[in-house]
Design a protein around this motif. Sequence first.
Motif, PDB file in Angstrom:
ATOM      1  N   GLN B  12      -2.088  12.836   6.835  1.00 36.66           N
ATOM      2  CA  GLN B  12      -2.875  11.987   7.724  1.00 36.66           C
ATOM      3  C   GLN B  12      -2.719  10.426   7.079  1.00 36.66           C
ATOM      4  OE1 GLN B  12      -6.655  13.656   6.453  1.00 36.66           O
ATOM      5  NE2 GLN B  12      -6.836  15.134   8.496  1.00 36.66           N
ATOM      6  N   LEU B  13      -2.422  10.261   5.774  1.00 38.42           N
ATOM      7  CA  LEU B  13      -1.990   8.923   5.319  1.00 38.42           C
ATOM      8  C   LEU B  13      -0.686   8.564   5.822  1.00 38.42           C
ATOM      9  CD1 LEU B  13      -3.083   6.630   3.491  1.00 38.42           C
ATOM     10  CD2 LEU B  13      -1.789   7.836   1.655  1.00 38.42           C
ATOM     11  N   ALA B  14       0.018   9.461   5.892  1.00 39.39           N
ATOM     12  CA  ALA B  14       1.437   9.337   6.463  1.00 39.39           C
ATOM     13  C   ALA B  14       1.235   8.560   8.107  1.00 39.39           C
ATOM     14  CB  ALA B  14       2.341  10.448   6.704  1.00 39.39           C
ATOM     15  N   GLY B  15       0.242   9.342   8.813  1.00 38.52           N
ATOM     16  CA  GLY B  15       0.134   8.872  10.173  1.00 38.52           C
ATOM     17  C   GLY B  15      -0.588   7.427  10.322  1.00 38.52           C
ATOM     18  N   VAL B  16      -1.623   7.280   9.384  1.00 43.47           N
ATOM     19  CA  VAL B  16      -2.201   5.981   9.053  1.00 43.47           C
ATOM     20  C   VAL B  16      -0.766   4.976   8.992  1.00 43.47           C
ATOM     21  CG1 VAL B  16      -3.573   4.462   7.865  1.00 43.47           C
ATOM     22  CG2 VAL B  16      -4.478   6.511   8.491  1.00 43.47           C
ATOM     23  N   GLU B  17      -0.088   5.175   8.111  1.00 40.38           N
ATOM     24  CA  GLU B  17       0.822   4.018   7.497  1.00 40.38           C
ATOM     25  C   GLU B  17       1.846   3.917   8.514  1.00 40.38           C
ATOM     26  OE1 GLU B  17       2.150   5.530   3.851  1.00 40.38           O
ATOM     27  OE2 GLU B  17       0.415   4.423   2.738  1.00 40.38           O
ATOM     28  N   LYS B  18       2.102   5.003   9.432  1.00 39.69           N
ATOM     29  CA  LYS B  18       3.095   4.717  10.781  1.00 39.69           C
ATOM     30  C   LYS B  18       2.477   3.907  11.769  1.00 39.69           C
ATOM     31  CE  LYS B  18       5.942   7.272  13.428  1.00 39.69           C
ATOM     32  NZ  LYS B  18       5.378   7.635  14.731  1.00 39.69           N
ATOM     33  N   CYS B  19       1.119   3.883  12.045  1.00 31.43           N
ATOM     34  CA  CYS B  19       0.294   3.133  12.882  1.00 31.43           C
ATOM     35  C   CYS B  19       0.146   1.504  12.281  1.00 31.43           C
ATOM     36  CB  CYS B  19      -1.142   3.331  12.924  1.00 31.43           C
ATOM     37  SG  CYS B  19      -1.459   4.892  14.053  1.00 31.43           S
ATOM     38  N   LEU B  20       0.181   1.329  11.048  1.00 29.48           N
ATOM     39  CA  LEU B  20       0.281   0.017  10.447  1.00 29.48           C
ATOM     40  C   LEU B  20       1.498  -0.488  10.445  1.00 29.48           C
ATOM     41  CD1 LEU B  20      -2.054   0.683   7.580  1.00 29.48           C
ATOM     42  CD2 LEU B  20      -2.819  -0.037   9.623  1.00 29.48           C
ATOM     43  N   ASP B  21       2.744   0.511  10.187  1.00 33.69           N
ATOM     44  CA  ASP B  21       3.982  -0.269  10.128  1.00 33.69           C
ATOM     45  C   ASP B  21       4.443  -0.551  11.620  1.00 33.69           C
ATOM     46  OD1 ASP B  21       5.126  -0.269   7.773  1.00 33.69           O
ATOM     47  OD2 ASP B  21       5.638   2.132   7.862  1.00 33.69           O
ATOM     48  N   ASN B  22       3.988   0.201  12.854  1.00 32.62           N
ATOM     49  CA  ASN B  22       4.175  -0.197  14.265  1.00 32.62           C
ATOM     50  C   ASN B  22       3.419  -1.333  14.607  1.00 32.62           C
ATOM     51  OD1 ASN B  22       5.603   2.196  14.366  1.00 32.62           O
ATOM     52  ND2 ASN B  22       4.059   3.400  15.467  1.00 32.62           N
ATOM     53  N   CYS B  45       1.001  -2.830   4.785  1.00 36.14           N
ATOM     54  CA  CYS B  45       2.484  -2.938   5.048  1.00 36.14           C
ATOM     55  C   CYS B  45       2.721  -4.414   4.986  1.00 36.14           C
ATOM     56  CB  CYS B  45       2.900  -2.127   6.127  1.00 36.14           C
ATOM     57  SG  CYS B  45       2.537  -2.502   7.490  1.00 36.14           S
ATOM     58  N   GLY B  46       4.108  -4.520   5.073  1.00 29.90           N
ATOM     59  CA  GLY B  46       4.772  -6.028   5.278  1.00 29.90           C
ATOM     60  C   GLY B  46       4.651  -6.700   3.906  1.00 29.90           C
ATOM     61  N   LEU B  47       4.301  -8.065   4.078  1.00 28.30           N
ATOM     62  CA  LEU B  47       4.373  -8.776   2.580  1.00 28.30           C
ATOM     63  C   LEU B  47       3.414  -8.402   1.558  1.00 28.30           C
ATOM     64  CD1 LEU B  47       4.457 -12.509   4.117  1.00 28.30           C
ATOM     65  CD2 LEU B  47       6.482 -11.156   3.195  1.00 28.30           C
ATOM     66  N   LEU B  48       2.407  -7.392   2.118  1.00 26.87           N
ATOM     67  CA  LEU B  48       1.522  -7.090   0.987  1.00 26.87           C
ATOM     68  C   LEU B  48       2.191  -6.279  -0.324  1.00 26.87           C
ATOM     69  CD1 LEU B  48      -1.375  -5.073   2.492  1.00 26.87           C
ATOM     70  CD2 LEU B  48      -1.594  -7.218   1.448  1.00 26.87           C
ATOM     71  N   CYS B  49       3.216  -5.552   0.082  1.00 26.21           N
ATOM     72  CA  CYS B  49       4.033  -4.765  -0.789  1.00 26.21           C
ATOM     73  C   CYS B  49       4.650  -5.475  -1.822  1.00 26.21           C
ATOM     74  CB  CYS B  49       5.295  -3.897   0.122  1.00 26.21           C
ATOM     75  SG  CYS B  49       4.561  -3.172   1.429  1.00 26.21           S
ATOM     76  N   SER B  50       4.789  -6.879  -1.764  1.00 34.10           N
ATOM     77  CA  SER B  50       5.334  -7.690  -2.862  1.00 34.10           C
ATOM     78  C   SER B  50       4.076  -8.363  -3.609  1.00 34.10           C
ATOM     79  CB  SER B  50       6.160  -8.739  -2.234  1.00 34.10           C
ATOM     80  OG  SER B  50       5.434  -9.590  -1.228  1.00 34.10           O
ATOM     81  N   MET B  51       2.859  -8.230  -2.758  1.00 38.35           N
ATOM     82  CA  MET B  51       1.771  -8.537  -3.650  1.00 38.35           C
ATOM     83  C   MET B  51       1.420  -7.739  -4.884  1.00 38.35           C
ATOM     84  SD  MET B  51      -1.183  -9.956  -1.241  1.00 38.35           S
ATOM     85  CE  MET B  51      -0.661 -10.805   0.191  1.00 38.35           C
ATOM     86  N   ASN B  52       0.745  -8.153  -5.747  1.00 38.24           N
ATOM     87  CA  ASN B  52       0.130  -7.352  -7.210  1.00 38.24           C
ATOM     88  C   ASN B  52      -0.722  -6.302  -6.439  1.00 38.24           C
ATOM     89  OD1 ASN B  52      -1.751  -6.331  -8.784  1.00 38.24           O
ATOM     90  ND2 ASN B  52      -1.563  -8.390 -10.117  1.00 38.24           N
ATOM     91  N   SER B  53      -0.504  -5.205  -6.469  1.00 39.17           N
ATOM     92  CA  SER B  53      -1.578  -4.031  -6.107  1.00 39.17           C
ATOM     93  C   SER B  53      -3.181  -4.247  -6.123  1.00 39.17           C
ATOM     94  CB  SER B  53      -1.150  -2.755  -6.419  1.00 39.17           C
ATOM     95  OG  SER B  53      -1.793  -2.383  -7.804  1.00 39.17           O
ATOM     96  N   LEU B  54      -3.279  -4.913  -7.406  1.00 35.13           N
ATOM     97  CA  LEU B  54      -4.837  -5.188  -7.709  1.00 35.13           C
ATOM     98  C   LEU B  54      -5.318  -6.076  -6.718  1.00 35.13           C
ATOM     99  CD1 LEU B  54      -4.506  -4.636 -11.479  1.00 35.13           C
ATOM    100  CD2 LEU B  54      -5.686  -3.284  -9.841  1.00 35.13           C
ATOM    101  N   ASN B  55      -4.532  -7.008  -6.414  1.00 34.08           N
ATOM    102  CA  ASN B  55      -4.951  -8.212  -5.371  1.00 34.08           C
ATOM    103  C   ASN B  55      -5.116  -7.782  -3.942  1.00 34.08           C
ATOM    104  OD1 ASN B  55      -5.402  -9.967  -7.570  1.00 34.08           O
ATOM    105  ND2 ASN B  55      -3.317 -11.049  -7.154  1.00 34.08           N
TER     106      ASN B  55
END
Lengths: 195, 164
Positions: B12-22, B45-55
């Motif tokens: 389910q999480l993979a499905g969610v992430e696919k939606c967000l990626d699209n 996804c996107g620039l979030l990945c380069s942000m500190n996960s806690l932020n």
Amino acid sequence: MFINRRLRELNLKIVYYGPALSGKTTNLVYIYNHTRPELRGDLISLKTREDRTIFFDYLQLELGQIKGLKPKFNLYTVPGQVYYAASRKLVLQGADGVVFVADSQTYRMVDNVTSLQDMRGYLRELGIDPWSVPLVVQFNKRDLPDAAGVSTLRSLLRLNRSIPCLESVATEGAGVFDTLKTIINLVVSSVQKNI
Amino acid sequence: MLSPRLDITVEQLAGVEKCLDNLQQETEARWVLLTDVTGQFIGGCGLLCSMNSLNVEALSALAAGNLATTREMARLTGEEARFKLLLYEGDCQSVYLSDVGGEFVLVIAFDNSVSISAVRLYTKQTVDRLQEILHRARATVSPPPVGLDEDFGQLLASEMEFSF
Ligand SMILES: Nc1nc2c(ncn2[C@@H]2O[C@H](COP(=O)(O)OP(=O)(O)OP(=O)(O)O)[C@@H](O)[C@H]2O)c(=O)[nH]1
Ligand SMILES: [Mg+2]
């Protein structure tokens, strides 16, 4: 509670609730200042110019993996001032455990009692049973001359024996981490029982 | 009753992430984030990945609070339906918050060069798809995660003694 099975994370929400100026934000600030940076995120404070909480404070803590699961704790405070009632209820949403920060000073007793009653009412409105949600009570400001005795506080707030009560002086950090550990232990054992 | 639990399976999480990626690709968004209404980060996804996960988690808490506030405002001003979205316009980027079935919040940040109507359209489609997946996630009952047993509490308690 949010279980992320891919990242193997267990996310729990803990809310610091209590009347205005009881020391909720002070607890979070102390925790923030005394936790290793790699275990915590930024402290987010939505506050007025006078440092009063207007919506919430937020701090995330995480621990290393335990039995392959990573526990994460989302700590929130509510705004205690009377006219922020709507915000208090929003912050309580999804709470897995509550720390009730009482102001020990005798003249604040009515505020403590009212605040605790209101909290139970909001929990009920949110579909959470106020009598089964893990609760820890912190009697704060023990350093002040007007602080009421612990047994008086317990009976005025009608806290039965099963509710852990801790004394604290949040400005100096006394009792702050003990309170945090107590609520986390309580929340985790409730999760184990109910999962 | 305790607070409802949200338990999302790996698929389910993979499905969610696919939606967000699209969504991010279709709209060339800077980043996309999904949180539940209690402020719990679910994916992004996107620039979030380069942000500190806690932020990123802090961002989730703020986004959820934000939409919760608008919803309460809707109620107080006599708006029967929820206010379903919220738009912030900055000098170079804008942020768009959408309600997903009253239980989740979808946040998308995009450059001001991107057309807002495209963002609206793709967001709406994504919201529908997410709602389906998340609805299923709510209905799925999974066994407790491995490791969450008797010893867990004790190990956690000693870990806390060491860490805090
Ligand atoms: N003497 C004493 N003062 C304290 C203690 N804890 C907090 N204070 C003080 O009480 C005041 C209010 O503390 P906050 O932590 O901002 O209170 P709060 O509960 O977050 O208040 P709201 O955000 O308005 O709900 C501050 O001036 C603190 O320094 C304590 O244990 N002893
Ligand atoms: Mg405060």
